[in-house]
Design a protein around this motif. Structure first.
Motif, PDB file in Angstrom:
ATOM      1  N   VAL A 128      -6.185   5.103  26.433  1.00 46.11           N
ATOM      2  CA  VAL A 128      -7.783   4.580  27.472  1.00 46.11           C
ATOM      3  C   VAL A 128      -8.149   4.732  26.631  1.00 46.11           C
ATOM      4  CG1 VAL A 128      -8.270   6.299  29.278  1.00 46.11           C
ATOM      5  CG2 VAL A 128      -5.814   5.971  29.523  1.00 46.11           C
ATOM      6  N   LEU A 129      -9.500   3.547  26.660  1.00 46.72           N
ATOM      7  CA  LEU A 129     -10.490   3.405  26.309  1.00 46.72           C
ATOM      8  C   LEU A 129     -12.004   3.824  26.388  1.00 46.72           C
ATOM      9  CD1 LEU A 129      -9.812   0.923  23.338  1.00 46.72           C
ATOM     10  CD2 LEU A 129      -8.929   3.131  23.188  1.00 46.72           C
ATOM     11  N   TRP A 151     -18.195  10.213  38.372  1.00 45.91           N
ATOM     12  CA  TRP A 151     -17.326  10.559  38.156  1.00 45.91           C
ATOM     13  C   TRP A 151     -16.162   9.696  37.596  1.00 45.91           C
ATOM     14  CZ3 TRP A 151     -18.289  15.853  37.791  1.00 45.91           C
ATOM     15  CH2 TRP A 151     -19.231  16.211  37.736  1.00 45.91           C
ATOM     16  N   ASP A 152     -16.070   8.691  37.824  1.00 47.45           N
ATOM     17  CA  ASP A 152     -15.110   7.623  37.431  1.00 47.45           C
ATOM     18  C   ASP A 152     -14.999   7.231  35.444  1.00 47.45           C
ATOM     19  OD1 ASP A 152     -14.024   7.615  40.013  1.00 47.45           O
ATOM     20  OD2 ASP A 152     -15.205   5.255  40.103  1.00 47.45           O
ATOM     21  N   ASN A 153     -15.744   8.166  35.633  1.00 46.95           N
ATOM     22  CA  ASN A 153     -16.106   7.556  33.860  1.00 46.95           C
ATOM     23  C   ASN A 153     -16.744   8.992  32.962  1.00 46.95           C
ATOM     24  OD1 ASN A 153     -15.609   6.916  31.500  1.00 46.95           O
ATOM     25  ND2 ASN A 153     -17.273   5.310  31.516  1.00 46.95           N
ATOM     26  N   ALA A 154     -15.929   9.958  33.724  1.00 49.42           N
ATOM     27  CA  ALA A 154     -16.975  11.539  33.527  1.00 49.42           C
ATOM     28  C   ALA A 154     -16.417  12.009  31.318  1.00 49.42           C
ATOM     29  CB  ALA A 154     -16.252  12.293  34.670  1.00 49.42           C
ATOM     30  N   PRO A 155     -15.538  11.537  31.110  1.00 54.37           N
ATOM     31  CA  PRO A 155     -15.722  12.325  30.172  1.00 54.37           C
ATOM     32  C   PRO A 155     -16.489  11.914  28.525  1.00 54.37           C
ATOM     33  CG  PRO A 155     -13.646  11.753  30.752  1.00 54.37           C
ATOM     34  CD  PRO A 155     -14.666  11.234  31.859  1.00 54.37           C
ATOM     35  N   GLY A 186      -7.091  -4.687  28.330  1.00 50.90           N
ATOM     36  CA  GLY A 186      -6.936  -4.925  29.275  1.00 50.90           C
ATOM     37  C   GLY A 186      -9.028  -4.299  29.305  1.00 50.90           C
ATOM     38  N   GLN A 187      -9.221  -3.988  31.380  1.00 53.85           N
ATOM     39  CA  GLN A 187     -10.542  -4.142  31.677  1.00 53.85           C
ATOM     40  C   GLN A 187     -10.779  -3.487  32.643  1.00 53.85           C
ATOM     41  OE1 GLN A 187     -13.437  -6.903  31.287  1.00 53.85           O
ATOM     42  NE2 GLN A 187     -15.278  -5.014  31.320  1.00 53.85           N
ATOM     43  N   SER A 188     -11.287  -2.116  33.151  1.00 53.47           N
ATOM     44  CA  SER A 188     -11.189  -1.366  33.779  1.00 53.47           C
ATOM     45  C   SER A 188     -12.301  -0.656  33.955  1.00 53.47           C
ATOM     46  CB  SER A 188      -9.911  -0.105  34.523  1.00 53.47           C
ATOM     47  OG  SER A 188     -10.661   0.412  34.741  1.00 53.47           O
ATOM     48  N   MET A 189     -13.345  -0.390  35.495  1.00 53.40           N
ATOM     49  CA  MET A 189     -14.199  -0.716  35.764  1.00 53.40           C
ATOM     50  C   MET A 189     -14.763   0.922  36.993  1.00 53.40           C
ATOM     51  SD  MET A 189     -16.746  -4.256  35.689  1.00 53.40           S
ATOM     52  CE  MET A 189     -17.384  -4.506  34.148  1.00 53.40           C
ATOM     53  N   SER A 190     -16.041   1.088  36.783  1.00 54.38           N
ATOM     54  CA  SER A 190     -15.804   2.551  37.328  1.00 54.38           C
ATOM     55  C   SER A 190     -16.185   1.836  39.195  1.00 54.38           C
ATOM     56  CB  SER A 190     -16.837   3.577  37.288  1.00 54.38           C
ATOM     57  OG  SER A 190     -15.977   4.086  35.743  1.00 54.38           O
ATOM     58  N   ARG A 191     -15.869   2.584  39.751  1.00 56.81           N
ATOM     59  CA  ARG A 191     -16.763   2.079  40.914  1.00 56.81           C
ATOM     60  C   ARG A 191     -18.103   1.955  41.133  1.00 56.81           C
ATOM     61  NH1 ARG A 191     -13.548   6.410  44.959  1.00 56.81           N
ATOM     62  NH2 ARG A 191     -13.584   7.413  42.652  1.00 56.81           N
ATOM     63  N   ARG A 217      -9.433   7.735  37.035  1.00 57.41           N
ATOM     64  CA  ARG A 217      -9.394   8.944  36.960  1.00 57.41           C
ATOM     65  C   ARG A 217      -8.648   9.417  35.945  1.00 57.41           C
ATOM     66  NH1 ARG A 217     -13.460  12.003  41.667  1.00 57.41           N
ATOM     67  NH2 ARG A 217     -14.866  10.090  41.378  1.00 57.41           N
ATOM     68  N   GLU A 218      -7.337   8.784  35.696  1.00 60.16           N
ATOM     69  CA  GLU A 218      -6.438   9.726  34.946  1.00 60.16           C
ATOM     70  C   GLU A 218      -6.714   9.277  33.203  1.00 60.16           C
ATOM     71  OE1 GLU A 218      -2.744   7.495  36.719  1.00 60.16           O
ATOM     72  OE2 GLU A 218      -3.040   8.228  38.549  1.00 60.16           O
ATOM     73  N   PHE A 219      -7.727  10.108  33.584  1.00 57.57           N
ATOM     74  CA  PHE A 219      -7.702  10.143  31.588  1.00 57.57           C
ATOM     75  C   PHE A 219      -7.334  10.306  30.886  1.00 57.57           C
ATOM     76  CE2 PHE A 219     -11.849  11.059  34.526  1.00 57.57           C
ATOM     77  CZ  PHE A 219     -12.391   9.556  34.191  1.00 57.57           C
ATOM     78  N   LYS A 220      -6.634  11.148  30.712  1.00 57.36           N
ATOM     79  CA  LYS A 220      -5.325  11.697  29.990  1.00 57.36           C
ATOM     80  C   LYS A 220      -4.178  11.871  30.058  1.00 57.36           C
ATOM     81  CE  LYS A 220      -8.249  15.474  27.942  1.00 57.36           C
ATOM     82  NZ  LYS A 220      -9.258  15.055  27.308  1.00 57.36           N
ATOM     83  N   GLN A 221      -3.675  10.470  29.308  1.00 51.90           N
ATOM     84  CA  GLN A 221      -2.631  10.032  29.526  1.00 51.90           C
ATOM     85  C   GLN A 221      -1.341  10.385  27.879  1.00 51.90           C
ATOM     86  OE1 GLN A 221      -2.105   5.906  31.200  1.00 51.90           O
ATOM     87  NE2 GLN A 221      -3.808   6.211  32.580  1.00 51.90           N
TER      88      GLN A 221
END
Length: 445
Positions: free
Chosen positions: A285-286, A382-386, A372-377, A275-279
């Motif tokens: 972060v895509l 909420w892990d991909n809220a934006p 790279g790749q990342s996935m929500s739980r 959830r660190e969307f704003k880096q």
């Protein structure tokens, strides 16, 4: 005597009339001044109804019978006793003592009030004389409106609300004229305010319909500042929108249903985003996801997007009538083909655990493009809220349902994406558009 009784609202209205001494539910006590006016006007040939109406009374409220009986009673009293017969002597004949023993404190208060009245009288006469010197030395020829303002100033200064009649007679103006002046002035202020509100409404509507996309109060504020160089307080915008029923539909929860569970060949990867969307690094972060689109007469299409988590800019999107794997993979290919997109060295794609993103083909494509790749739980939106939030705003603001064909739908989506990236100001982006904010971040690096 009329049997009509007055309601509380009618009592309140009648009490405002300067020719009314008091009102109860069963009757009205008029001033001696009005009784005298009635006799003078009646002797000139005016009917009771006309006299009452001319001096601010509603005949329907009072009742014609009450008007006639009052006139008859006053004419008889005047005929028998002259002007003295029109005076209200009930207090004198009540049998109560005219004076009561006052305490020292009450005597002091009365003397203080009299002192204020004398000061007010002298001050008013002095001001009237000074202001009238240019017109004539001996005669005071101030306009009535100026006198009303002077009287009002004196009343406020010396707290003499119950001495309006006395000060009016001192200044040579009528008490009713004083009250009418401030009533009309208040109405004029309301008219001016209404005119200003209408002008503001027209400006707000320009922002509300800017690029054919309806907006809420905060969006309107930012659009006014960014496109029209107009700044309004957020509370004022909300007040005008409420007053003129300017409504932007409230975004509802995303009805998108999760896709089928992954097969054994599909692989779920860890959530490295957390959830660190704003880096604050454009192109790092895509966020990606797929949503349903219902248009025309029961037709269905699918939209896949890739959104920059730091700037909210939509970097790539794909529209299809099929939910096949190509919907997601083609979106990745469009991202790489977009020359305006500059990805960071450690860029990665974050998604849910949908079947498209866990498939070997999709993951192989990411490796090919060094992403790279990342996935929500599982089951945690909420892990991909934006990204979820974007779809909600998109469905509220884009004209999806009126589209009849897939081509019309694609054209509308293209227009919306241009609007969203370049013209849709966002509160959390320092009131900038996604493109403006991206350039802002690149300039401060």
């Amino acid at each position: 005597m009329s049997n009509k009784t007055f309601t509380e609202k009618e009592i309140e209205i009648l009490t405002r009339n300067p020719y009314v001494k008091s009102v109860s539910s069963k009757g009205i006590t008029y001033t001696d001044e009005f009784k005298h006016i009635f006799i003078v006007e009646n002797e000139k040939g005016k009917l009771p109804r006309e006299i009452f109406t001319e001096y601010g009374f509603d005949i329907n409220m009072i009742g014609i019978e009450r008007v006639r009986s009052s006139g008859k009673r006053w004419r008889a009293a005047y005929k028998n006793n002259g002007v003295a017969g029109l005076q209200d002597t009930r207090k004198e004949n009540s049998g109560r003592p005219s004076e009561k023993e006052l305490s020292l404190e009450e005597k002091y208060t009365r003397l203080e009030a009299q002192n204020h009245l004398l000061k007010a009288e002298n001050e008013l006469l002095k001001k009237l004389k000074n202001d009238g010197e240019e017109v004539a030395e001996k005669e005071i020829k101030l306009m009535a409106s100026q006198k009303f303002l002077l009287i009002n100033e004196i009343i406020k200064k010396h707290k003499l609300k119950n001495k309006v009649g006395y000060l009016c007679s001192l200044a040579g103006v009528s008490r009713s004229g004083y009250y009418n002046y401030f009533t009309l002035e208040s109405q004029e202020r309301k008219k001016q305010q209404e005119k200003r509100d209408e002008e503001i409404r027209d400006i707000i509507l320009k922002a509300f319909h800017f690029k054919r996309r309806k907006k809420g109060a905060r969006q309107i504020k930012m659009t006014l500042e960014g496109q029209f160089s107009v700044t309004y307080n957020l509370k004022r915008i909300r007040r005008i929108m409420k007053k003129y029923n300017i409504i932007c539909s409230i975004r509802k929860a995303n009805p998108y249903r999760r896709m089928m569970k992954a097969t054994r060949d599909h692989t779920v990867v860890p959530n490295i985003l957390n959830r660190e969307f704003k880096q604050y690094v454009p192109g790092k972060v895509l966020l990606t996801d797929i949503t349903y689109l219902f248009y025309g007469n029961g037709k269905k299409a699918y939209l896949s997007t890739i959104k920059d988590g730091s700037t909210n800019e939509v970097l790539a999107y794909n529209v299809s009538s099929s939910l096949a794997l190509a919907l997601a993979t083609d979106t990745i290919k469009k991202l790489k083909k977009n020359r305006r997109v500059k990805l960071a060295k450690d860029a990665f794609i974050h998604s849910d655990q949908g079947v498209h993103y866990t498939s070997p083909e999709f993951q192989a494509l990411l490796k090919k493009y060094k992403l790279g790749q990342s996935m929500s739980r599982r089951g945690n939106c909420w892990d991909n809220a934006p990204q979820e939030s974007f779809f909600g705003h998109f469905k509220d603001e884009a004209y999806i349902k009126p589209c009849e064909t897939l081509e019309e739908l694609k054209k509308e989506i293209k227009q919306y994406m241009i609007y969203y990236n370049n013209y849709r100001y966002q509160w959390d982006l320092k009131k900038m558009t996604p493109v403006q904010y991206r350039n802002h971040l690149l300039n401060i690096v």
